[in-house]
Design a protein around this motif. Structure first.
Motif, PDB file in Angstrom:
ATOM      1  N   ALA A   1       2.820  20.965  10.087  1.00 37.52           N
ATOM      2  CA  ALA A   1       1.425  21.381  10.229  1.00 37.52           C
ATOM      3  C   ALA A   1       1.365  22.871  10.541  1.00 37.52           C
ATOM      4  O   ALA A   1       2.303  23.445  11.107  1.00 37.52           O
ATOM      5  CB  ALA A   1       0.728  20.589  11.332  1.00 37.52           C
ATOM      6  N   GLY A   2       0.264  23.474  10.162  1.00 40.91           N
ATOM      7  CA  GLY A   2       0.095  24.891  10.438  1.00 40.91           C
ATOM      8  C   GLY A   2      -1.369  25.267  10.513  1.00 40.91           C
ATOM      9  O   GLY A   2      -2.240  24.565   9.988  1.00 40.91           O
TER      10      GLY A   2
ATOM     11  N   SER B   1      -1.703  20.272   6.904  1.00 39.11           N
ATOM     12  CA  SER B   1      -0.744  19.320   7.458  1.00 39.11           C
ATOM     13  C   SER B   1      -0.243  18.415   6.352  1.00 39.11           C
ATOM     14  O   SER B   1      -0.979  18.067   5.427  1.00 39.11           O
ATOM     15  CB  SER B   1      -1.368  18.488   8.588  1.00 39.11           C
ATOM     16  N   LYS B   2       1.021  18.047   6.467  1.00 40.86           N
ATOM     17  CA  LYS B   2       1.642  17.140   5.509  1.00 40.86           C
ATOM     18  C   LYS B   2       2.449  16.113   6.284  1.00 40.86           C
ATOM     19  O   LYS B   2       3.335  16.475   7.065  1.00 40.86           O
ATOM     20  CB  LYS B   2       2.525  17.899   4.518  1.00 40.86           C
ATOM     21  N   ASP B   3       2.129  14.858   6.059  1.00 40.99           N
ATOM     22  CA  ASP B   3       2.779  13.756   6.754  1.00 40.99           C
ATOM     23  C   ASP B   3       3.587  12.954   5.741  1.00 40.99           C
ATOM     24  O   ASP B   3       3.020  12.337   4.832  1.00 40.99           O
ATOM     25  CB  ASP B   3       1.712  12.878   7.416  1.00 40.99           C
ATOM     26  N   LYS B   4       4.903  12.981   5.896  1.00 44.84           N
ATOM     27  CA  LYS B   4       5.793  12.228   5.015  1.00 44.84           C
ATOM     28  C   LYS B   4       6.488  11.108   5.778  1.00 44.84           C
ATOM     29  O   LYS B   4       7.593  10.688   5.432  1.00 44.84           O
ATOM     30  CB  LYS B   4       6.816  13.170   4.374  1.00 44.84           C
ATOM     31  N   SER B   5       5.823  10.623   6.836  1.00 44.18           N
ATOM     32  CA  SER B   5       6.371   9.497   7.593  1.00 44.18           C
ATOM     33  C   SER B   5       6.505   8.280   6.699  1.00 44.18           C
ATOM     34  O   SER B   5       5.776   8.123   5.711  1.00 44.18           O
ATOM     35  CB  SER B   5       5.457   9.176   8.783  1.00 44.18           C
ATOM     36  N   ASP B   6       7.426   7.397   7.051  1.00 42.32           N
ATOM     37  CA  ASP B   6       7.578   6.159   6.298  1.00 42.32           C
ATOM     38  C   ASP B   6       6.358   5.267   6.493  1.00 42.32           C
ATOM     39  O   ASP B   6       5.627   5.418   7.488  1.00 42.32           O
ATOM     40  CB  ASP B   6       8.832   5.415   6.759  1.00 42.32           C
ATOM     41  N   PRO B   7       6.111   4.339   5.564  1.00 45.22           N
ATOM     42  CA  PRO B   7       4.965   3.420   5.725  1.00 45.22           C
ATOM     43  C   PRO B   7       5.070   2.635   7.028  1.00 45.22           C
ATOM     44  O   PRO B   7       6.171   2.279   7.474  1.00 45.22           O
ATOM     45  CB  PRO B   7       5.087   2.480   4.516  1.00 45.22           C
ATOM     46  N   ARG B   8       3.921   2.386   7.640  1.00 43.58           N
ATOM     47  CA  ARG B   8       3.881   1.627   8.900  1.00 43.58           C
ATOM     48  C   ARG B   8       3.654   0.160   8.564  1.00 43.58           C
ATOM     49  O   ARG B   8       2.583  -0.223   8.087  1.00 43.58           O
ATOM     50  CB  ARG B   8       2.776   2.164   9.801  1.00 43.58           C
ATOM     51  N   GLY B   9       4.662  -0.665   8.783  1.00 39.66           N
ATOM     52  CA  GLY B   9       4.578  -2.085   8.458  1.00 39.66           C
ATOM     53  C   GLY B   9       4.152  -2.913   9.641  1.00 39.66           C
ATOM     54  O   GLY B   9       4.503  -2.637  10.793  1.00 39.66           O
ATOM     55  N   GLY B  10       3.391  -3.978   9.367  1.00 43.61           N
ATOM     56  CA  GLY B  10       2.931  -4.866  10.423  1.00 43.61           C
ATOM     57  C   GLY B  10       3.985  -5.889  10.825  1.00 43.61           C
ATOM     58  O   GLY B  10       4.980  -6.109  10.127  1.00 43.61           O
ATOM     59  N   HIS B  11       3.762  -6.503  11.968  1.00 47.28           N
ATOM     60  CA  HIS B  11       4.646  -7.536  12.512  1.00 47.28           C
ATOM     61  C   HIS B  11       3.974  -8.895  12.343  1.00 47.28           C
ATOM     62  O   HIS B  11       2.857  -9.109  12.828  1.00 47.28           O
ATOM     63  CB  HIS B  11       4.894  -7.256  14.000  1.00 47.28           C
ATOM     64  N   ARG B  12       4.635  -9.800  11.627  1.00 46.56           N
ATOM     65  CA  ARG B  12       4.069 -11.132  11.423  1.00 46.56           C
ATOM     66  C   ARG B  12       4.005 -11.886  12.750  1.00 46.56           C
ATOM     67  O   ARG B  12       4.961 -11.897  13.528  1.00 46.56           O
ATOM     68  CB  ARG B  12       4.908 -11.919  10.421  1.00 46.56           C
ATOM     69  N   LEU B  13       2.864 -12.539  12.968  1.00 48.07           N
ATOM     70  CA  LEU B  13       2.669 -13.293  14.204  1.00 48.07           C
ATOM     71  C   LEU B  13       2.986 -14.768  14.040  1.00 48.07           C
ATOM     72  O   LEU B  13       3.066 -15.493  15.030  1.00 48.07           O
ATOM     73  CB  LEU B  13       1.221 -13.120  14.679  1.00 48.07           C
ATOM     74  N   ILE B  14       3.130 -15.230  12.799  1.00 49.35           N
ATOM     75  CA  ILE B  14       3.478 -16.624  12.523  1.00 49.35           C
ATOM     76  C   ILE B  14       4.600 -16.646  11.485  1.00 49.35           C
ATOM     77  O   ILE B  14       4.742 -15.708  10.703  1.00 49.35           O
ATOM     78  CB  ILE B  14       2.276 -17.436  11.995  1.00 49.35           C
TER      79      ILE B  14
END
Length: 786
Positions: free
Chosen positions: A233-234, A256-269
């Motif tokens: 970011a700048g 700003s440039k965001d190259k973070s990996d995809p945010r995956g959800g947590h299965r509840l069942i």
């Protein structure tokens, strides 16, 4: 397809943050609260003019840059922990999209067509879309949280309140600041800020930030990190004038440039078909969707001009252009197979212009203004359900354009030194234009996302339309100041959120006089929804007592919320095939009643050493948020037809805990010519419903978070070294989620199968996933100034 070629040419990116470090515990600024420790008063611009916080007849929490710095805040969502009746969270499957709720009003659906309920402002520039709105914190002067409708001075979509992010003016002398952070999960941040004068009137400056962190977990299918951070970011600024000159011209740009990996959800069942068990770590995921590659890019330019035309008249101009692009793969079911996978693109752009003419006389203070916004929001996504039908994809392209004009005014008249009346109003002309295409594909995903599917059947929606909405939003407040250190006020205000068109709606499913053959007018009525409105009444007190040793702010409020927009998506059938449909309605009415308390007490001075100080900052919020009417179309078993049914007793206001509370104990003592400060904060939120329909799996029970910080600052602030701890008890808490399970349409109770698990409403595996707040983090920050 209308904008497909343009979308593909635009590169699949998307917007992220744009700031960086600074803050921990509550930094409440009532007088010397979040200010410096020497008792300086906090000045805010909640009414678009400089005023002492204690004088403003609005519920405002202000966080100064110094308090944020000493607390080690990571991004703007953290201040929600210590602000009453406020929720600021990262949205579901994203890294940088903001979900904001204040006093029960907000919006968590990020697709085009839906407006925010809380306005976010960056140096007085309204950010029209939630993408890239999770701002990191650096070079910040202060952050203000305005609670309650702000429709007069801030306009549409501030019916819950407003968040104002104010950056620092460049100093007159050369300045260089280097700030580095290293912490758990391989957190490594570096921010370099510099500015220099060029002559007597011109200054240039800029900041570059590199923010990185390893994941809190892993995606066990793709091998990517989960919840990591990879941001550049700048910001650059040119200033002309100011510092006593009659004119200040401030031109700023940010990227700003965001190259973070995809945010995956947590299965509840466990998965219902393949029987995959629930993972041990809530930060792990195993979704298989990797295309498009996640990338978020945001940038903008702004020019703020302030000209003092005389001792009492000031002219301001705020011009801005912003653009962001997002590419994100969201695996709703969080499993390797393609059961409910949603790759998406978001493309947003806006141009805005605001003029303000301010007058400040002995008895009368006022403001007249004009505002213009031209914004485009294009959303494209697949919904892939390959497990149920061979390569079935529902593709949606929703392009929504907004044009807004507004004129507004506000005036305060002092009858005496103690009694004053403020009145104001805003008239808004709002135009929404929508182009919505829904097309099924078989044999793979849509061509927009590189799929090999072929069109199947006629489009479920092929709609173009526009609507206009005009609205007047007034505000009035009566203020009594028995002394300069005490303010009692009563206020009335209105706000509204723009209407529009459901971007996920399916036109062929519109109710029609001839079943299965809706007319254009019937489709338009089915896809559109009206603006929503809030009328709020507030009674408050702000005071500085015992020679400034105790500062308090108390507010009680009551609000009527009408034509409440309830956007959502449900499993449905289009042309006999399973799909994913938008269901948006103006569900009815709600009422909000609540109390808020903020206080800062100087408990002791000169205890263990000369010049030391012990303070306690507290915040408490209570809200009774109730739907009085919630109309849903429920199928009557006797007739087989949907009928309007009031289900308000089974619905809850989302993202609005009944209780929010925090307490910060801070101790500061001189060490030689330097300063050592320690702070620790405990914050609490009671049970939170993620959606209007209660869900025992996704809803979050009450929880507390504990933070702490220890910072040494050298003489004259030449360097500092701090140790910070966040969520020290490592509490796991849900912030959002996805659910596509069968429920009782009236009560919302999940329908369970023979195995005791919820049954799937879309796909074969059952989508019930959650996203979590950050785990325990410990980091060290060092700062050097030249």
């Amino acid at each position: 397809m209308r904008h497909t070629a343009r979308a593909l040419r635009a590169a699949c990116l998307a917007t992220s943050a744009l700031s960086l470090l600074a803050f921990t515990p509550a930094a409440f600024a009532q007088e010397d609260g979040a200010s410096t420790d020497d008792g300086d008063e906090i000045v805010v611009t909640a009414r678009r003019r400089d005023e002492r916080l204690i004088d403003v007849p609005i519920a405002v929490t202000a966080y100064s840059g110094e308090a944020l710095e000493k607390a080690g805040a990571i991004d703007i969502t953290e201040i929600g922990q210590t602000t009453p009746n406020t929720t600021l969270e990262v949205s579901r499957g994203s890294n940088s999209t903001l979900t904001a709720f204040i006093r029960g009003v907000g919006q968590q659906d990020p697709v085009s067509g839906f407006e925010q309920g809380v306005g976010l402002y960056l140096d007085d520039v309204y950010l029209n879309r939630p993408q890239a709105a999770v701002l990191d914190i650096y070079d910040v002067e202060r952050i203000e949280i305005l609670r309650g409708p702000q429709g007069t001075l801030y306009g549409r979509n501030t019916i819950g309140g407003a968040v104002k992010y104010v950056t620092k003016q460049l100093p007159q002398d050369f300045s260089l600041k280097i700030k580095g952070t290293y912490g758990t999960y391989d957190q490594a941040d570096l921010v370099v800020s510099a500015s220099a004068p060029i002559g007597d009137l011109l200054r240039v400056g800029g900041s570059v930030a590199r923010l990185s962190r390893g994941g809190f977990g892993d995606n066990l299918t793709t091998g990517l990190e989960n919840y990591n951070k990879d941001v550049w970011a700048g910001r650059g600024t040119v200033e002309l004038g100011g510092y006593g000159e009659p004119v200040l011209i401030r031109i700023s740009g940010d990227y700003s440039k965001d190259k973070s990996d995809p945010r995956g959800g947590h299965r509840l069942i466990p998965s219902l078909a393949t029987k995959a068990p629930v993972l041990d770590s809530v930060y792990d995921s195993r979704g298989g969707l990797v295309d498009p590659k996640q990338e978020i890019e945001a940038y903008g330019l702004a020019m703020n001009v302030t000209a003092n035309l005389s001792d009492s008249v000031t002219l301001r101009s705020i011009s801005a252009w912003r653009k962001d692009k997002s590419a994100t793969p969201i695996d709703f079911d969080a499993l390797p197979a393609v059961d409910v996978d949603v790759p998406g693109f978001y493309f947003n752009e806006q141009v805005s212009q605001e003029f303000q003419l301010l007058y400040e006389g002995d008895k009368l203070k006022g403001l007249l203004g004009f505002y213009y916004l031209d914004a485009t929001a294009d959303t494209l996504f697949d919904v892939r359900i390959f497990n149920t039908f061979a390569g079935l994809t529902a593709f949606t392209e929703a392009d929504v354009d907004t044009t807004t004009l507004a004129v507004f005014g506000d005036a305060t008249y002092d009858f005496t030194d103690q009694l004053s009346l403020s009145v104001g109003g805003r008239y808004t002309w709002d135009k929404r234009e929508a182009s919505i295409l829904r097309q099924n594909y078989l044999g793979g995903g849509s061509p927009v996302f590189g799929g090999a599917g072929v069109p199947f059947g006629a489009p479920g929606t092929d709609f173009e339309g526009s609507r206009k909405f005009n609205k007047f939003t007034p505000r009035a407040s009566l203020t009594f100041k028995p002394t300069p250190d005490h303010t009692i006020y009563a206020s009335y205000s209105q706000g509204f959120k723009g209407g529009g068109f459901d971007p996920r709606g399916v036109g062929v499913n519109a109710p029609a006089a001839i079943p299965g053959k809706p007319t254009d007018a019937e489709i338009s009525a089915f896809l559109s929804f009206r603006p929503e409105q809030v009328e709020s009444y507030e009674l408050g007190y702000k005071g500085s007592l015992f020679d400034g040793r105790l500062n308090v702010a108390i507010a009680g409020f009551y609000a009527d919320y009408t034509d409440v927009q309830i956007p959502g998506s449900v499993a449905c059938r289009v042309g006999g095939l399973p799909s994913f449909c938008g269901v948006v309605s103006n569900a009815g009415k709600a009422t909000f009643k609540g109390l808020e308390f903020e206080g800062r007490a100087r408990l002791a001075e000169d205890m263990a050493a000369s010049g030391d100080r012990l303070t306690l900052s507290t915040a408490l919020g209570y809200i009774d948020a109730q739907y009085k009417e919630f109309i849903a179309n429920i199928v009557n078993p006797a007739t087989g037809r949907p009928e309007p049914t009031d289900v308000s007793q089974f619905r809850r206001v989302q993202n609005t805990p009944k209780w929010t509370a925090s307490g910060t104990l801070a101790y500061a003592t001189p060490i030689g010519d330097g300063d050592l400060s320690f702070g620790t904060t405990l914050s609490y939120r009671s049970k939170t419903n993620q959606f209007e329909i209660p869900n025992p799996y996704i809803d979050q029970n009450g929880f507390a978070l504990w933070d702490a910080s220890l910072v040494y600052t050298a003489p004259e602030g030449r360097w500092s070294l701090g140790v910070f701890g966040k969520n020290l008890t490592n509490k796991h808490y849900k912030t959002s989620g996805y659910t596509f399970i069968n429920i009782n349409p009236v009560t919302g109770v999940p329908v369970l199968g023979a195995n005791g698990l919820p049954t799937s409403a879309l796909g074969t595996e059952g989508t019930l996933t959650a996203f979590y707040g950050n785990p325990r983090q410990v980091f060290v920050t060092g700062t050097v100034k030249f």
